[in-house]
Design a protein around this motif. Structure first.
Motif, PDB file in Angstrom:
ATOM      1  N   ILE A 177       0.903  -1.026  -0.019  1.00 13.87           N
ATOM      2  CA  ILE A 177      -0.073   0.011  -0.105  1.00 13.87           C
ATOM      3  C   ILE A 177       1.145   1.295   0.000  1.00 13.87           C
ATOM      4  O   ILE A 177       0.544   2.150  -0.741  1.00 13.87           O
ATOM      5  CB  ILE A 177      -1.127  -0.129   1.453  1.00 13.87           C
ATOM      6  CG1 ILE A 177      -1.902  -1.010   1.065  1.00 13.87           C
ATOM      7  CG2 ILE A 177      -1.697   1.366   1.398  1.00 13.87           C
ATOM      8  CD1 ILE A 177      -2.828  -1.374   2.213  1.00 13.87           C
ATOM      9  N   SER A 178       1.811   1.063   1.059  1.00 11.66           N
ATOM     10  CA  SER A 178       2.884   2.493   0.942  1.00 11.66           C
ATOM     11  C   SER A 178       3.625   2.583  -0.741  1.00 11.66           C
ATOM     12  O   SER A 178       3.718   3.798  -0.817  1.00 11.66           O
ATOM     13  CB  SER A 178       3.875   2.195   1.942  1.00 11.66           C
ATOM     14  OG  SER A 178       3.397   2.231   3.323  1.00 11.66           O
ATOM     15  N   LEU A 184       8.675   4.813  -1.743  1.00 13.97           N
ATOM     16  CA  LEU A 184       9.613   3.922  -2.184  1.00 13.97           C
ATOM     17  C   LEU A 184      10.642   3.526  -1.151  1.00 13.97           C
ATOM     18  O   LEU A 184      11.597   2.536  -1.177  1.00 13.97           O
ATOM     19  CB  LEU A 184      10.486   4.241  -3.551  1.00 13.97           C
ATOM     20  CG  LEU A 184       9.627   4.540  -4.729  1.00 13.97           C
ATOM     21  CD1 LEU A 184      10.636   4.676  -5.970  1.00 13.97           C
ATOM     22  CD2 LEU A 184       8.648   3.282  -5.007  1.00 13.97           C
ATOM     23  N   ASP A 185      10.759   4.314  -0.182  1.00 12.52           N
ATOM     24  CA  ASP A 185      11.674   4.125   0.951  1.00 12.52           C
ATOM     25  C   ASP A 185      11.037   3.130   1.977  1.00 12.52           C
ATOM     26  O   ASP A 185      11.711   2.766   2.948  1.00 12.52           O
ATOM     27  CB  ASP A 185      11.777   5.419   1.812  1.00 12.52           C
ATOM     28  CG  ASP A 185      12.684   6.360   0.988  1.00 12.52           C
ATOM     29  OD1 ASP A 185      13.510   6.092   0.234  1.00 12.52           O
ATOM     30  OD2 ASP A 185      12.371   7.696   0.921  1.00 12.52           O
ATOM     31  N   HIS A 186       9.952   2.518   1.650  1.00 18.99           N
ATOM     32  CA  HIS A 186       9.405   1.705   2.824  1.00 18.99           C
ATOM     33  C   HIS A 186      10.199   0.186   2.584  1.00 18.99           C
ATOM     34  O   HIS A 186      10.449  -0.135   1.577  1.00 18.99           O
ATOM     35  CB  HIS A 186       7.649   1.421   2.325  1.00 18.99           C
ATOM     36  CG  HIS A 186       7.206   0.663   3.536  1.00 18.99           C
ATOM     37  ND1 HIS A 186       6.321   1.293   4.340  1.00 18.99           N
ATOM     38  CD2 HIS A 186       7.176  -0.825   3.990  1.00 18.99           C
ATOM     39  CE1 HIS A 186       5.744   0.524   5.105  1.00 18.99           C
ATOM     40  NE2 HIS A 186       6.060  -0.578   4.862  1.00 18.99           N
ATOM     41  N   ARG A 187      10.292  -0.544   3.671  1.00 21.48           N
ATOM     42  CA  ARG A 187      11.064  -1.725   3.584  1.00 21.48           C
ATOM     43  C   ARG A 187      10.390  -2.736   4.608  1.00 21.48           C
ATOM     44  O   ARG A 187       9.691  -2.110   5.506  1.00 21.48           O
ATOM     45  CB  ARG A 187      12.630  -1.652   3.838  1.00 21.48           C
ATOM     46  CG  ARG A 187      13.710  -0.776   2.965  1.00 21.48           C
ATOM     47  CD  ARG A 187      13.577  -1.598   1.781  1.00 21.48           C
ATOM     48  NE  ARG A 187      14.501  -0.860   0.824  1.00 21.48           N
ATOM     49  CZ  ARG A 187      13.826   0.250   0.160  1.00 21.48           C
ATOM     50  NH1 ARG A 187      12.555   0.347   0.208  1.00 21.48           N
ATOM     51  NH2 ARG A 187      14.682   1.053  -0.706  1.00 21.48           N
ATOM     52  N   ILE A 188      10.670  -3.743   4.306  1.00 20.91           N
ATOM     53  CA  ILE A 188       9.840  -4.945   5.152  1.00 20.91           C
ATOM     54  C   ILE A 188      10.928  -5.726   5.941  1.00 20.91           C
ATOM     55  O   ILE A 188      11.887  -5.959   5.431  1.00 20.91           O
ATOM     56  CB  ILE A 188       9.043  -5.998   4.285  1.00 20.91           C
ATOM     57  CG1 ILE A 188       7.973  -5.006   3.669  1.00 20.91           C
ATOM     58  CG2 ILE A 188       8.482  -6.882   4.857  1.00 20.91           C
ATOM     59  CD1 ILE A 188       7.041  -5.775   2.791  1.00 20.91           C
ATOM     60  N   SER A 189      10.481  -6.040   7.162  1.00 27.42           N
ATOM     61  CA  SER A 189      11.726  -6.460   8.204  1.00 27.42           C
ATOM     62  C   SER A 189      11.371  -7.792   8.799  1.00 27.42           C
ATOM     63  O   SER A 189      12.070  -8.157   9.727  1.00 27.42           O
ATOM     64  CB  SER A 189      11.999  -5.395   9.083  1.00 27.42           C
ATOM     65  OG  SER A 189      10.843  -4.974   9.684  1.00 27.42           O
ATOM     66  N   TYR A 190       9.958  -8.433   8.559  1.00 24.93           N
ATOM     67  CA  TYR A 190       9.793  -9.668   9.521  1.00 24.93           C
ATOM     68  C   TYR A 190      10.727 -10.807   9.056  1.00 24.93           C
ATOM     69  O   TYR A 190      11.297 -10.628   8.029  1.00 24.93           O
ATOM     70  CB  TYR A 190       8.374 -10.061   9.008  1.00 24.93           C
ATOM     71  CG  TYR A 190       8.184 -10.556   7.560  1.00 24.93           C
ATOM     72  CD1 TYR A 190       8.685 -11.703   6.919  1.00 24.93           C
ATOM     73  CD2 TYR A 190       7.216  -9.793   6.731  1.00 24.93           C
ATOM     74  CE1 TYR A 190       8.265 -12.113   5.842  1.00 24.93           C
ATOM     75  CE2 TYR A 190       7.088 -10.044   5.392  1.00 24.93           C
ATOM     76  CZ  TYR A 190       7.554 -11.290   5.112  1.00 24.93           C
ATOM     77  OH  TYR A 190       7.116 -11.627   3.855  1.00 24.93           O
ATOM     78  N   GLU A 191      10.649 -11.824  10.216  1.00 23.24           N
ATOM     79  CA  GLU A 191      11.462 -12.863  10.066  1.00 23.24           C
ATOM     80  C   GLU A 191      10.462 -14.103  10.270  1.00 23.24           C
ATOM     81  O   GLU A 191      10.115 -14.521  11.302  1.00 23.24           O
ATOM     82  CB  GLU A 191      12.482 -12.990  11.023  1.00 23.24           C
ATOM     83  CG  GLU A 191      13.328 -12.077  11.074  1.00 23.24           C
ATOM     84  CD  GLU A 191      14.547 -12.272   9.792  1.00 23.24           C
ATOM     85  OE1 GLU A 191      14.547 -13.315   9.197  1.00 23.24           O
ATOM     86  OE2 GLU A 191      15.211 -11.161   9.352  1.00 23.24           O
ATOM     87  N   ALA A 192       9.769 -14.754   9.100  1.00 23.78           N
ATOM     88  CA  ALA A 192       8.941 -15.653   9.034  1.00 23.78           C
ATOM     89  C   ALA A 192       9.559 -16.909   9.326  1.00 23.78           C
ATOM     90  O   ALA A 192       8.942 -17.858   9.613  1.00 23.78           O
ATOM     91  CB  ALA A 192       7.966 -15.488   8.100  1.00 23.78           C
ATOM     92  N   GLY A 193      10.935 -17.101   8.648  1.00 23.41           N
ATOM     93  CA  GLY A 193      11.476 -18.582   8.595  1.00 23.41           C
ATOM     94  C   GLY A 193      11.050 -19.489   7.536  1.00 23.41           C
ATOM     95  O   GLY A 193      10.697 -20.720   7.627  1.00 23.41           O
ATOM     96  N   ASN A 194      10.060 -18.672   6.514  1.00 19.88           N
ATOM     97  CA  ASN A 194       9.463 -19.501   5.494  1.00 19.88           C
ATOM     98  C   ASN A 194       9.582 -18.785   4.161  1.00 19.88           C
ATOM     99  O   ASN A 194      10.486 -17.939   4.097  1.00 19.88           O
ATOM    100  CB  ASN A 194       7.861 -20.291   5.734  1.00 19.88           C
ATOM    101  CG  ASN A 194       7.546 -18.999   6.242  1.00 19.88           C
ATOM    102  OD1 ASN A 194       7.338 -17.759   5.567  1.00 19.88           O
ATOM    103  ND2 ASN A 194       6.274 -19.217   7.193  1.00 19.88           N
ATOM    104  N   GLU A 195       9.076 -19.413   3.072  1.00 23.58           N
ATOM    105  CA  GLU A 195       8.833 -18.780   1.716  1.00 23.58           C
ATOM    106  C   GLU A 195       8.745 -17.159   1.889  1.00 23.58           C
ATOM    107  O   GLU A 195       9.041 -16.574   1.013  1.00 23.58           O
ATOM    108  CB  GLU A 195       7.958 -19.268   0.938  1.00 23.58           C
ATOM    109  CG  GLU A 195       8.256 -20.798   0.556  1.00 23.58           C
ATOM    110  CD  GLU A 195       7.226 -21.956   1.251  1.00 23.58           C
ATOM    111  OE1 GLU A 195       7.172 -21.528   2.691  1.00 23.58           O
ATOM    112  OE2 GLU A 195       6.793 -22.704   0.790  1.00 23.58           O
ATOM    113  N   LEU A 196       7.837 -16.799   3.063  1.00 26.07           N
ATOM    114  CA  LEU A 196       7.607 -15.455   2.947  1.00 26.07           C
ATOM    115  C   LEU A 196       8.805 -14.616   3.183  1.00 26.07           C
ATOM    116  O   LEU A 196       8.828 -13.306   2.841  1.00 26.07           O
ATOM    117  CB  LEU A 196       6.654 -15.090   3.933  1.00 26.07           C
ATOM    118  CG  LEU A 196       5.240 -15.666   3.791  1.00 26.07           C
ATOM    119  CD1 LEU A 196       4.338 -15.588   5.213  1.00 26.07           C
ATOM    120  CD2 LEU A 196       4.360 -15.399   2.647  1.00 26.07           C
TER     121      LEU A 196
END
Ligand code: ADP
Length: 445
Positions: A177-178, A184-196
């Protein structure tokens, strides 16, 4: 990297193990309950009689493990309760024989036992043993454990699924959405430990790529603006000259100049303006997306030799010395002959244009495993070292005090053409202080 499918499977296994532990626990409690029930039934009847003989009914009741729900009644031969302790009948209560029989025969929740007393003929002790309370407690405990266990399992499952799938998806959606809004400066930081996690990396790489591309586009746009500014400025001088001299002619006032001379000035300036426009047009064409080289597999050594030979008359007319040092080899390169000629011609003409007497050219070529280099060197005034990189940019010239009758686009055009050949062009200072241009091209495999 785990797969979501596996992660979910682990979660289900976890719940299954949890459920197994729960079932085990409940079974164990059930077993403990049975033990408790057996304990009740294992009241030692012989001891009970002895206890009774020794200290009476109260003593016997207290000595054995009776609960408050239990009872001991002393019943006489007329089936009348003589004495009662615990949760039994009042003294004087009389049983029917049939009733007593039924009580003794079977009861789902209570156990009745008769203990006949040896030395009191006809008297007996009637025991009422109630496993009720234990049973109720067990049911309650099992219920609580099952409820808690199930709640914990659901909580753990939902937390794990949230961390592994739901939260990352929400973060991804937020990122998209951002992005859609242009951030364009939005970054994603989760650690799902899978294909995501791969999707996250792809998203972040894409974001970096887009920013790079935006910067590149801005740089191209700025270069283009600057080029147009420079060209407009450069073309102004010859046009002003043409205009001035043409006006002199039309006014019929040549200010004492020879008409031939005036004509010459107009012609030279027209040619300069024309060259400038032509070079600008060529550079724009080379930068356009649909520009394509017309490449042919060519023996580049023979090609270079022939090109030098074509220039020899011009060099000799201008009294310019030259040396040719090309290896005797066939080197096949995919070239656009007309475009490469344009590059080499520009290098030779620059040498002639910017240098005076005593000029000498050296033409060299070297073959490596994967590349071939074509070198055009002169012994002239050269180009200052600090300009060796920028000189290939459009409109860059050495300095105003030097002769500047070119467009300043020749080396920029040469760079575009060589880069389209997947090659490179560079400049260094020759041993005698002149300019040494080296073109490197990939050899056909
Ligand atoms: P132009 O069309 O003005 O010749 P180029 O891009 O071909 O433009 O060259 C850029 C500048 O580099 C020239 O204006 C000149 O100052 C300098 N230059 C190029 N070649 C030589 C050379 N062989 N010797 C000295 N200066 C050179």
């Amino acid at each position: 990297m785990k797969k979501i499918r596996n992660q979910l499977m682990y979660n289900y296994i976890l719940i299954a193990v949890f459920a197994l532990v729960l079932v085990g626990l409940v079974t164990w409690i059930n077993y403990a309950y049975n033990e408790a029930e057996r304990d009740l039934l294992s009241i030692d009847l012989d001891w009970l009689e002895e206890d009774y003989q020794e200290g009476g009914l109260v003593y016997a009741f207290d000595n054995q493990f009776f609960t408050e729900e239990d009872a001991i009644e002393l019943v006489n031969e007329d089936l009348q309760v003589v004495e009662s302790i615990g949760n039994g009948h009042e003294n004087g209560h009389t049983y029917e024989q049939a009733e007593l029989n039924e009580m003794l025969s079977l009861s789902e929740y209570e156990t009745y036992i008769t203990v006949y007393l040896n030395d009191m003929s006809g008297y007996f002790l009637l025991l009422k043993l109630t496993p009720y309370e234990v049973y109720n407690d067990v049911l309650l405990i099992m219920g609580i454990i099952a409820f808690l266990g199930f709640s914990i399992a659901v909580f753990l499952f939902s937390r794990r699924t949230a961390k592994q799938i739901v939260d990352p998806m929400a973060e991804l959606e937020e990122g998209m959405i951002s992005f859609g809004k242009g951030d364009l400066d939005h970054r994603i930081s989760y650690e799902a430990g899978n294909e995501l996690d791969q999707i996250k990396d792809t998203f972040n790489t894409m974001a970096n790529q887009l920013i790079k591309e935006r910067k590149r586009r801005e740089a191209v746009e700025n270069n283009r603006k600057e080029l147009v500014r420079n060209i407009s400025h450069d073309i102004k001088t010859p046009l002003t000259n043409i205009l001035g001299y043409a006006k002199m002619v039309s006014d019929g006032d040549l200010k004492g100049m020879d008409p031939k001379e005036v004509n010459e000035v107009i012609l030279t300036n027209s040619l300069a303006a024309n060259d400038l426009v032509n070079d600008f047009f060529s550079l724009s064409k080379l930068e356009s997306v649909d520009f394509e080289l017309n490449r042919k597999k060519t023996d580049v050594m023979e090609y270079f030799r022939q090109l030098i030979i074509d220039f020899i008359p011009e060099l000799e007319i201008r009294n310019v010395d030259y040396e040719i040092d090309l290896p005797d080899a066939d080197v096949e390169v995919m070239i656009d002959p007309a475009q490469l000629r344009r590059v080499l011609q520009n290098l030779i003409h620059n040498g002639l244009k910017y240098n005076d007497e005593g000029l000498k050219f050296t033409f060299e070529a070297h073959v490596e495993d994967l590349t071939v280099s074509l070198i055009v060197e002169d012994n002239g005034i050269g180009i200052p070292e600090d300009m060796h990189a920028s000189i290939f940019e459009p409109s860059v010239r050495v300095d105003a005090s030097r002769r500047t009758d070119g467009s300043g686009l020749g080396l920029a055009i040469a760079t575009k053409i060589i880069e389209a050949h997947e090659g490179s062009i560079s400049l260094s200072t020759s041993e005698n202080g002149g300019a040494r241009f080296v073109i490197i091209l990939p050899v056909c495999q």
